[in-house]
Design an enzyme around this catalytic site. Structure first.
Site, mmCIF file in Angstrom:
data_model
loop_
_atom_site.group_PDB
_atom_site.id
_atom_site.type_symbol
_atom_site.label_atom_id
_atom_site.label_comp_id
_atom_site.label_asym_id
_atom_site.label_seq_id
_atom_site.Cartn_x
_atom_site.Cartn_y
_atom_site.Cartn_z
ATOM 1 C CG HIS A 360 -1.942 -1.061 0.739
ATOM 2 N ND1 HIS A 360 -2.157 -2.192 0.902
ATOM 3 C CD2 HIS A 360 -3.313 -0.711 -0.251
ATOM 4 C CE1 HIS A 360 -3.076 -2.782 0.226
ATOM 5 N NE2 HIS A 360 -3.570 -1.918 -0.356
ATOM 6 C CB CYS A 676 -9.513 -1.829 -10.411
ATOM 7 S SG CYS A 676 -9.580 -3.182 -9.265
HETATM 8 C C1 PEP Z 1 -5.993 -6.437 -6.489
HETATM 9 O O1 PEP Z 1 -5.754 -7.022 -5.830
HETATM 10 O O2 PEP Z 1 -5.571 -5.975 -7.713
HETATM 11 C C2 PEP Z 1 -6.399 -5.006 -5.914
HETATM 12 C C3 PEP Z 1 -6.884 -3.853 -6.645
HETATM 13 O O3 PEP Z 1 -6.815 -4.809 -4.717
HETATM 14 P P1 PEP Z 1 -5.803 -4.587 -3.513
HETATM 15 O O4 PEP Z 1 -4.278 -4.252 -4.049
HETATM 16 O O5 PEP Z 1 -6.089 -3.888 -2.651
HETATM 17 O O6 PEP Z 1 -5.683 -5.946 -2.936
#
Ligand code: PEP
Ligand code: MG
Length: 756
Positions: A360, A676
């Site tokens: 993150h 995404c």
């Molecule tokens: C993913 O897993 O691609 C996603 C968009 O969510 P995160 O990175 O928050 O797990």
């Protein structure tokens, strides 16, 4: 054998540098295995040679002098074959190469094992004996185990050597890491460290000696008071004898003890935390080298005590975050919350020893447009403090104390980059299409601190992913329905008239709430995402109600469900959403407000869901592919595990195949599809995704212009041809190189590499 090994590893753990490690190895191996010769050769990749770095039994005068080519002699053979070579009479082997100065006449038996770290041969460890004999299998396994253990120590010191070596040709020597947020920067390193970890304090000088001494004395005084309080609190709970430990601490700390030594160090011009660190390391080493195990353990006490004094010196338990202009910030682990606290205007780039492109903190760095490298080759980052460095966050390279020519070259790149992004920003057109006019919809992945206005100007047509964990993480309890509704409303109103996709709480894995601990052996394969919230409908329903309420004025809500793996989960989610919708609809009707039913979709990130997609799509309004997790689960590779960084790639052939299959299923069912995951932010990948059939891409705001520029240079047919071609390629490397070629041909390499 285990006892012998642990005696050697214990001895080398106390060594101060690589040469000492090697000398200890050769002497300890000779004594533990009772052999006459032990030598270590290390690889020099600049010259493709092995260099004799330590020996017991051969002529010591040739240490550092004797070099053999990578394909020469038995040493070369061990390196080439990457396996042990065991010979009762070495001189009879065709590869044997006699070196007169080594004085190895008369040594018959030979056993050499390679020292390998992450597939790279770092050197060769060998033993020899006069008597022609077969070494025992035990001796061979001993040497193999030792070589494996020392490989990581040697690899670390290889990196540390780059940090220390200011003379070398820094054009080719750099520390490698994962490029997680592209860009280039030239600046001065500032290491930030937890104020309770003495081992990570960098060495800094000071001009204000009296202020540092005052800082020390105050910290020691505060520590004395705390120890006194602790001791009193323990009265009656532990024996007086055990309580005497606190007195011992006070004495160690006392004016004739550590405090005095630290003062002496400060008087030599050192900053108080560095002075404390130097003194403490000396004491720790002295305790660790003691034979008595009880006394050896005391090293831990000294370290604890020093950590306490340090925390008192820094006056806070978190970090020392002050950064002058032109700072390159470095830390062991940069977290998303740390980034949110930093004085960003002075920070040119961010380097974190741990972390990966989908952590993150990386996602936030990208959103903020700060070049970042994470998952650095292991090294002592405290030693980087104050050094001039170049950050090439396109290639994941960190040049430490680079030569002026390289600095100049990179400074040109930095100004080119600046010009290029200004040029891109000027385009600021909301129109986004391929060269021949096929519209491509761009959405934004948001975290806190994003600039909605800028995103809209750049052509974002809504929000493709809002991760709701962030507001949950900023609290010390679950946020209430109204608190949540307020946050969600601001986002939905900010994008009025455009779709806003909000993901329900996705905790577990590497995302934790301080007030809701999940402790598991395999957190990414355990209780996370929808699995948690379905087990706690009270948490899920509060969030859905908050979302629905917040959407009443804009009516643009799309709810995305994370980690759905089975149809039962999806049906249960739908049931709960319907229940909440009926309640809120009724509440709002009383106020004459008509609530539109939100669209419901999933973040497609568990491979099982891909294979059940034909059933899923009948119950869904949209699918959003979460490549960050999809790749992790498809390739069975932890997205944060640095050892696996080459395997975790969105250009793996299997990843492309599953992405193609997803499009086919969604097209068949005419269900809306977007992507995404971080893959969509990579201009190189975006070309491929469009060629495969994706028309909706969601990414961090800092990637919007680059991605838009990339596909606007290709016609749809060209991207389709590229996709068709790479779908036939069988390795990740070939796929990536084909895409790079296509970008180069259009003169677009500036989007993916430093320079324009
Ligand atoms: C993913 O897993 O691609 C996603 C968009 O969510 P995160 O990175 O928050 O797990
Ligand atoms: Mg995910």
């Amino acid at each position: 054998m285990f006892g012998k090994l642990s005696r050697i590893t214990q001895a080398i753990s106390l060594a101060e540098n690589q040469q000492q490690v090697l000398e200890l190895i050769v002497s300890k191996v000779c004594s533990e295995l009772e052999v006459e010769v032990c030598s270590v050769f290390l690889a020099d990749y600049d010259l493709n040679q092995f260099v004799l770095m330590a020996t017991q039994g051969l002529n010591p005068e040739i240490i550092g002098q004797l070099r053999v080519d990578f394909n020469e002699g038995l040493v070369g053979l061990v390196g080439q074959r990457e396996e042990p070579i065991h010979l009762p009479t070495a001189s009879l082997h065709p590869a044997f190469h006699y070196v007169e100065e080594a004085r190895e006449d008369g040594f018959s038996a030979y056993l050499g094992v390679p020292i390998i770290h992450q597939r790279k041969v770092l050197g060769v460890l060998s033993i020899q004996q006069k008597q022609a004999r077969q070494f025992e299998i035990d001796e061979e396994t001993f040497l193999i185990t030792l070589a494996a253990q020392i490989s990581s120590i040697l690899s670390n010191s290889e990196t540390d050597a780059i940090i220390d070596d200011e003379q070398r040709n820094q054009l080719v020597r750099c520390i490698n890491g994962l490029p997680v947020s592209s860009g280039v920067a030239v600046g001065v390193a500032k290491v930030i460290f937890p104020a309770h970890d003495i081992s990570s304090v960098p060495q800094r000088k000071t001009k204000n000696i009296s202020a540092e001494i005052k800082k020390l004395r105050n910290a020691v005084k505060r520590t004395h008071i705390q120890l006194e309080k602790m001791s009193n609190r323990m009265k009656g709970l532990i024996s007086d004898q055990e309580r005497s430990l606190f007195q011992a601490y006070q004495q160690i700390l006392g004016s004739e003890g550590i405090e005095k030594e630290v003062e002496e160090q400060i008087n030599q011009g050192f900053w108080a935390p560095s002075a404390l660190q130097t003194v403490i390391s000396r004491h720790i080493r002295a305790f660790q080298s003691m034979d008595d195990p009880y006394l050896r353990e005391r090293a831990q006490d000294i370290e604890d005590l020093a950590n306490r004094v340090l925390a008192n010196m820094m006056k806070k338990d978190t970090l020392e975050i002050e950064a002058e202009k032109g700072t390159i910030l470095i830390a062991e682990a940069i977290s998303a919350s740390m980034l949110a606290e930093l004085p960003l205007k002075n920070i040119l780039a961010v380097i974190s020893l741990t972390g990966s492109s989908t952590s993150h903190a990386a996602i936030l760095a990208k959103a903020l447009g700060i070049p970042a490298i994470m998952g650095l080759d292991p090294c002592q980052i405290s030693r980087l403090d104050g050094k001039t460095m170049i950050v090439d966050a396109y290639n994941g390279q960190l040049f430490v104390s680079p030569d002026p020519t390289l600095i100049k070259q990179y400074e040109i790149l930095v100004s080119e980059e600046k010009r290029f992004s200004e040029e891109l920003e000027k385009e600021q057109s909301p129109i986004s299409m391929t060269e021949d006019g096929t519209p491509i919809s761009l959405f934004m992945n948001i975290s806190s601190g994003d600039d909605f206005k800028k995103a809209r100007k750049l052509g974002a047509q809504g929000i493709g992913l809002y991760r709701t964990e962030i507001p949950f993480m900023q609290q010390n309890r679950f946020p209430s329905e109204d608190e949540q509704a307020e946050i969600y409303k601001e986002i939905m109103d900010g994008f009025n008239g455009m779709p806003v996709t909000i993901r329900t709480l996705d905790i577990g894995g590497d995302k934790h709430l301080s007030y809701f601990k999940i402790e598991e052996d395999n957190p990414f394969l355990g209780w996370r995402g929808i699995r948690v919230t379905l087990d706690h409908p009270e948490i899920f329903l509060v969030q859905i109600r908050a979302l629905l309420k917040a959407s009443a004025s804009s009516n643009n809500l799309r709810i995305a469900l994370p980690m759905v793996a089975t149809l039962e989960e999806l049906e249960e989610c739908n049931r709960l959403v319907n229940q909440a919708f009926a309640e809120i609809q009724e509440e709002l009707r009383e106020k004459n407000i008509e609530l539109k039913r939100p669209e419901i979709g999933i973040i497609l990130e568990v491979p099982s869901a891909v294979f059940s997609l034909s059933s899923f799509v009948k119950r869904l309004d949209f699918v959003s592919v979460g490549t960050n997790d999809l790749i992790q689960y498809l390739m069975a590779v932890d997205r944060n595990n640095l050892r696996m960084k080459n395997l975790y790639s969105h250009f793996q052939p299997a990843v492309l195949k599953i992405l193609k299959q997803i499009i086919q299923e969604c097209e068949k069912a005419s269900v809306s599809l977007q992507i995404c995951g971080e893959m969509a932010s990579d201009p190189l990948a975006a070309i491929l995704l469009i060629g495969l059939g994706y028309r909706e891409l969601s990414m961090s705001v800092s990637s919007l212009s680059k991605v838009k520029r990339a596909f606007s240079y290709f016609t749809l047919a060209e991207m389709q041809q590229i996709a068709e071609k790479v779908m036939l390629l069988e390795t990740e490397a070939k796929i990536k190189s084909e895409l790079l070629k296509a970008m180069d041909k259009q003169g677009l390499s500036g989007l993916i590499r430093a320079g324009n």
